[in-house]
Design a protein around this motif. Sequence first.
Motif, PDB file in Angstrom:
ATOM      1  N   LYS A  45       0.830  -1.202   0.000  1.00  0.00           N
ATOM      2  CA  LYS A  45       0.000   0.000   0.000  1.00  0.00           C
ATOM      3  C   LYS A  45       0.864   1.252   0.000  1.00  0.00           C
ATOM      4  O   LYS A  45       0.564   2.236  -0.688  1.00  0.00           O
ATOM      5  N   ARG A  46       1.941   1.230   0.773  1.00  0.00           N
ATOM      6  CA  ARG A  46       2.847   2.385   0.807  1.00  0.00           C
ATOM      7  C   ARG A  46       3.444   2.639  -0.570  1.00  0.00           C
ATOM      8  O   ARG A  46       3.678   3.798  -0.965  1.00  0.00           O
ATOM      9  N   LEU A  47       3.665   1.555  -1.314  1.00  0.00           N
ATOM     10  CA  LEU A  47       4.258   1.677  -2.644  1.00  0.00           C
ATOM     11  C   LEU A  47       3.221   1.995  -3.727  1.00  0.00           C
ATOM     12  O   LEU A  47       3.552   2.048  -4.903  1.00  0.00           O
ATOM     13  N   GLY A  48       1.990   2.217  -3.296  1.00  0.00           N
ATOM     14  CA  GLY A  48       0.946   2.578  -4.253  1.00  0.00           C
ATOM     15  C   GLY A  48       0.395   1.400  -5.032  1.00  0.00           C
ATOM     16  O   GLY A  48      -0.117   1.580  -6.147  1.00  0.00           O
ATOM     17  N   MET A  49       0.479   0.190  -4.474  1.00  0.00           N
ATOM     18  CA  MET A  49       0.001  -1.010  -5.170  1.00  0.00           C
ATOM     19  C   MET A  49      -1.089  -1.714  -4.368  1.00  0.00           C
ATOM     20  O   MET A  49      -1.092  -2.933  -4.220  1.00  0.00           O
ATOM     21  N   SER A  50      -2.035  -0.938  -3.872  1.00  0.00           N
ATOM     22  CA  SER A  50      -3.117  -1.503  -3.058  1.00  0.00           C
ATOM     23  C   SER A  50      -3.917  -2.556  -3.816  1.00  0.00           C
ATOM     24  O   SER A  50      -4.338  -3.572  -3.240  1.00  0.00           O
ATOM     25  N   ASP A  51      -4.156  -2.307  -5.105  1.00  0.00           N
ATOM     26  CA  ASP A  51      -4.951  -3.251  -5.891  1.00  0.00           C
ATOM     27  C   ASP A  51      -4.296  -4.632  -5.956  1.00  0.00           C
ATOM     28  O   ASP A  51      -4.991  -5.651  -6.022  1.00  0.00           O
ATOM     29  N   SER A  52      -2.972  -4.656  -5.923  1.00  0.00           N
ATOM     30  CA  SER A  52      -2.246  -5.921  -6.040  1.00  0.00           C
ATOM     31  C   SER A  52      -2.462  -6.818  -4.825  1.00  0.00           C
ATOM     32  O   SER A  52      -2.329  -8.043  -4.926  1.00  0.00           O
ATOM     33  N   VAL A  53      -2.763  -6.205  -3.683  1.00  0.00           N
ATOM     34  CA  VAL A  53      -2.900  -6.999  -2.458  1.00  0.00           C
ATOM     35  C   VAL A  53      -4.344  -7.035  -1.956  1.00  0.00           C
ATOM     36  O   VAL A  53      -4.593  -7.357  -0.795  1.00  0.00           O
ATOM     37  N   SER A  54      -5.306  -6.711  -2.823  1.00  0.00           N
ATOM     38  CA  SER A  54      -6.703  -6.707  -2.384  1.00  0.00           C
ATOM     39  C   SER A  54      -7.159  -8.110  -1.967  1.00  0.00           C
ATOM     40  O   SER A  54      -7.839  -8.279  -0.945  1.00  0.00           O
ATOM     41  N   LYS A  55      -6.771  -9.128  -2.731  1.00  0.00           N
ATOM     42  CA  LYS A  55      -7.134 -10.496  -2.364  1.00  0.00           C
ATOM     43  C   LYS A  55      -6.363 -10.949  -1.126  1.00  0.00           C
ATOM     44  O   LYS A  55      -6.912 -11.628  -0.249  1.00  0.00           O
ATOM     45  N   PHE A  56      -5.105 -10.552  -1.063  1.00  0.00           N
ATOM     46  CA  PHE A  56      -4.281 -10.774   0.126  1.00  0.00           C
ATOM     47  C   PHE A  56      -4.994 -10.279   1.371  1.00  0.00           C
ATOM     48  O   PHE A  56      -5.103 -10.966   2.382  1.00  0.00           O
ATOM     49  N   GLU A  57      -5.449  -9.022   1.278  1.00  0.00           N
ATOM     50  CA  GLU A  57      -6.086  -8.376   2.422  1.00  0.00           C
ATOM     51  C   GLU A  57      -7.377  -9.091   2.792  1.00  0.00           C
ATOM     52  O   GLU A  57      -7.728  -9.202   3.966  1.00  0.00           O
ATOM     53  N   ASP A  58      -8.060  -9.577   1.788  1.00  0.00           N
ATOM     54  CA  ASP A  58      -9.274 -10.356   2.014  1.00  0.00           C
ATOM     55  C   ASP A  58      -8.946 -11.598   2.854  1.00  0.00           C
ATOM     56  O   ASP A  58      -9.613 -11.887   3.862  1.00  0.00           O
ATOM     57  N   TYR A  59      -7.912 -12.337   2.452  1.00  0.00           N
ATOM     58  CA  TYR A  59      -7.501 -13.525   3.197  1.00  0.00           C
ATOM     59  C   TYR A  59      -7.022 -13.149   4.600  1.00  0.00           C
ATOM     60  O   TYR A  59      -7.316 -13.844   5.579  1.00  0.00           O
ATOM     61  N   PHE A  60      -6.271 -12.067   4.692  1.00  0.00           N
ATOM     62  CA  PHE A  60      -5.753 -11.631   5.997  1.00  0.00           C
ATOM     63  C   PHE A  60      -6.908 -11.313   6.945  1.00  0.00           C
ATOM     64  O   PHE A  60      -6.896 -11.724   8.118  1.00  0.00           O
ATOM     65  N   ASN A  61      -7.905 -10.594   6.453  1.00  0.00           N
ATOM     66  CA  ASN A  61      -9.043 -10.219   7.293  1.00  0.00           C
ATOM     67  C   ASN A  61      -9.808 -11.447   7.774  1.00  0.00           C
ATOM     68  O   ASN A  61     -10.242 -11.503   8.931  1.00  0.00           O
ATOM     69  N   HIS A  62      -9.971 -12.428   6.898  1.00  0.00           N
ATOM     70  CA  HIS A  62     -10.645 -13.656   7.321  1.00  0.00           C
ATOM     71  C   HIS A  62      -9.782 -14.445   8.307  1.00  0.00           C
ATOM     72  O   HIS A  62     -10.320 -15.094   9.223  1.00  0.00           O
ATOM     73  N   GLY A  63      -8.467 -14.372   8.124  1.00  0.00           N
ATOM     74  CA  GLY A  63      -7.583 -15.015   9.087  1.00  0.00           C
ATOM     75  C   GLY A  63      -7.709 -14.380  10.463  1.00  0.00           C
ATOM     76  O   GLY A  63      -7.742 -15.070  11.491  1.00  0.00           O
ATOM     77  N   MET A  64      -7.797 -13.058  10.517  1.00  0.00           N
ATOM     78  CA  MET A  64      -7.954 -12.351  11.779  1.00  0.00           C
ATOM     79  C   MET A  64      -9.321 -12.637  12.400  1.00  0.00           C
ATOM     80  O   MET A  64      -9.452 -12.716  13.633  1.00  0.00           O
ATOM     81  N   THR A  65     -10.336 -12.805  11.564  1.00  0.00           N
ATOM     82  CA  THR A  65     -11.678 -13.119  12.063  1.00  0.00           C
ATOM     83  C   THR A  65     -11.737 -14.544  12.611  1.00  0.00           C
ATOM     84  O   THR A  65     -12.458 -14.822  13.578  1.00  0.00           O
ATOM     85  N   GLY A  66     -10.967 -15.436  11.986  1.00  0.00           N
ATOM     86  CA  GLY A  66     -10.953 -16.826  12.432  1.00  0.00           C
ATOM     87  C   GLY A  66     -11.756 -17.760  11.548  1.00  0.00           C
ATOM     88  O   GLY A  66     -12.075 -18.886  11.951  1.00  0.00           O
ATOM     89  N   ASP A  67     -12.074 -17.322  10.331  1.00  0.00           N
ATOM     90  CA  ASP A  67     -12.836 -18.185   9.424  1.00  0.00           C
ATOM     91  C   ASP A  67     -12.148 -18.352   8.069  1.00  0.00           C
ATOM     92  O   ASP A  67     -12.815 -18.570   7.057  1.00  0.00           O
TER      93      ASP A  67
END
Length: 215
Positions: free
Chosen positions: A82-104
């Motif tokens: 995100k700092r490098l201006g490539m938020s779109d590249s990690v959108s799916k990453f972030e999706d997985y990360f958020n579900h990992g934090m949720t526990g599902d």
Amino acid sequence: MSENGSATQGQMMININNKDNFTSFLSELDPAQIESIGLKGNLEKIPEILSQQILGRYNLVVPEQQALEFFGGMEKIIAEYKRLGMSDSVSKFEDYFNHGMTGDLREYVSIERKGLFSPPGKFSGPADWQIDSSPSYLESRWNEAITILEIARNNPKANNLYGQLQTHLKMCVDIAMENLKTITYLSTEEKQIDQTILEVAKQKLGLISQGAPNI
């Protein structure tokens, strides 16, 4: 390539053996630099490949060391991209990360692997399985979807995901039953068999919503 021919095509795999080294490398870069040296395109491919490995390769029940190392550095990797201006590249990453934090995450990946959230008319999701499935395969697909729904129901941390999937599958089975009436290449007998399969699936979905065990 060799004088005897070329290797067959396959999907590239990447393993992060040391998350700290990778995130340190990213932290040394700046947006202008990755553009000027032509590094941005290659960096954008890394999250895509790793996301595919989460979806198709990693064992989320007993993760191997490479997976644990990757998951441990996921938050920092996302932040650096995100700092490098490539938020779109990690959108799916972030999706997985958020579900990992949720526990599902395991339930979410199971749903993704089977395309259970695919909208009607796209990507051959649950609303369209009857179009190109034999009766036995249609029954197998719906049983599998219902099993995944039950697993999500049994995880208290997956309540939201369970509710979304339950609503979606109920909608899909109703659409599938209506669509079945319009299919002209199936015989009357075949339609009756598929209709019964869909009715049973709908009944099971109803029982799950009432908290009853699968039948």
